[in-house]
Scaffold this motif. Structure first.
Motif, PDB file in Angstrom:
ATOM      1  N   GLU A 147      -0.290   7.119   1.334  1.00 31.83           N
ATOM      2  CA  GLU A 147      -1.616   7.734   1.384  1.00 31.83           C
ATOM      3  C   GLU A 147      -2.689   6.705   1.726  1.00 31.83           C
ATOM      4  O   GLU A 147      -3.613   7.001   2.488  1.00 31.83           O
ATOM      5  CB  GLU A 147      -1.943   8.422   0.048  1.00 31.83           C
ATOM      6  CG  GLU A 147      -1.109   9.653  -0.249  1.00 31.83           C
ATOM      7  CD  GLU A 147       0.298   9.325  -0.768  1.00 31.83           C
ATOM      8  OE1 GLU A 147       0.519   8.197  -1.275  1.00 31.83           O
ATOM      9  OE2 GLU A 147       1.175  10.181  -0.627  1.00 31.83           O
ATOM     10  N   GLU A 148      -2.565   5.509   1.186  1.00 31.32           N
ATOM     11  CA  GLU A 148      -3.532   4.449   1.490  1.00 31.32           C
ATOM     12  C   GLU A 148      -3.447   4.049   2.966  1.00 31.32           C
ATOM     13  O   GLU A 148      -4.474   3.818   3.614  1.00 31.32           O
ATOM     14  CB  GLU A 148      -3.303   3.233   0.587  1.00 31.32           C
ATOM     15  CG  GLU A 148      -3.682   3.478  -0.849  1.00 31.32           C
ATOM     16  CD  GLU A 148      -3.244   2.360  -1.785  1.00 31.32           C
ATOM     17  OE1 GLU A 148      -3.928   2.168  -2.798  1.00 31.32           O
ATOM     18  OE2 GLU A 148      -2.234   1.680  -1.494  1.00 31.32           O
ATOM     19  N   PRO A 178       0.835  -1.201   0.000  1.00 31.52           N
ATOM     20  CA  PRO A 178       0.000   0.000   0.000  1.00 31.52           C
ATOM     21  C   PRO A 178       0.874   1.257   0.000  1.00 31.52           C
ATOM     22  O   PRO A 178       1.972   1.267   0.543  1.00 31.52           O
ATOM     23  CB  PRO A 178      -0.802  -0.104   1.284  1.00 31.52           C
ATOM     24  CG  PRO A 178      -0.096  -1.101   2.125  1.00 31.52           C
ATOM     25  CD  PRO A 178       0.712  -1.969   1.206  1.00 31.52           C
ATOM     26  N   GLU A 192      -5.017   6.876   5.034  1.00 35.58           N
ATOM     27  CA  GLU A 192      -6.484   6.839   4.928  1.00 35.58           C
ATOM     28  C   GLU A 192      -7.062   5.652   5.693  1.00 35.58           C
ATOM     29  O   GLU A 192      -8.094   5.775   6.360  1.00 35.58           O
ATOM     30  CB  GLU A 192      -6.932   6.785   3.469  1.00 35.58           C
ATOM     31  CG  GLU A 192      -8.433   6.765   3.284  1.00 35.58           C
ATOM     32  CD  GLU A 192      -9.164   7.874   4.051  1.00 35.58           C
ATOM     33  OE1 GLU A 192     -10.248   7.583   4.599  1.00 35.58           O
ATOM     34  OE2 GLU A 192      -8.664   9.009   4.127  1.00 35.58           O
TER      35      GLU A 192
END
Length: 102
Positions: free
Chosen positions: A9-10, A6, A13
């Motif tokens: 940013e993933e 990942p 989030e």
């Protein structure tokens, strides 16, 4: 084929989504009441789903017998039952947790 890693940013989030779910569960537990009853039904304790003691209800019948030891035991039983019910509810919402009434 290996799973792609990942992105930063993933991950951020996913962390934010997890935090939102925890806050929603906490708010729900704060506003939910659980009860605990003594074995003889003379004492009922109300607590929040987070274990905050809200009220103790004592049946007037306990004053007829004036059995202090029985009343003490009934209060203890109902507090323990409320704590167990709060822990079970919190466990459903958050996973395994320990609840101490305060």
């Amino acid at each position: 084929m290996p799973q792609p890693q990942p992105t930063r940013e993933e991950l951020v989030e996913a962390g934010r989504a997890f935090e939102r779910r925890l806050r929603q569960a906490q708010t729900s537990l704060e506003h939910t009441l659980v009860t605990g009853r003594s074995a003889d039904g003379t004492v009922v304790v109300l607590a929040s789903g987070l274990g905050q003691l809200k009220a103790v209800q004592v049946s007037p019948a306990v004053f007829d017998t004036r059995d202090v030891a029985a009343l003490q035991q009934a209060i203890t039983q109902s507090i323990r039952a409320a704590a167990a019910n709060a822990a079970a509810l919190a466990g459903e919402k958050l996973g395994a947790v320990e609840i101490n009434l305060h």
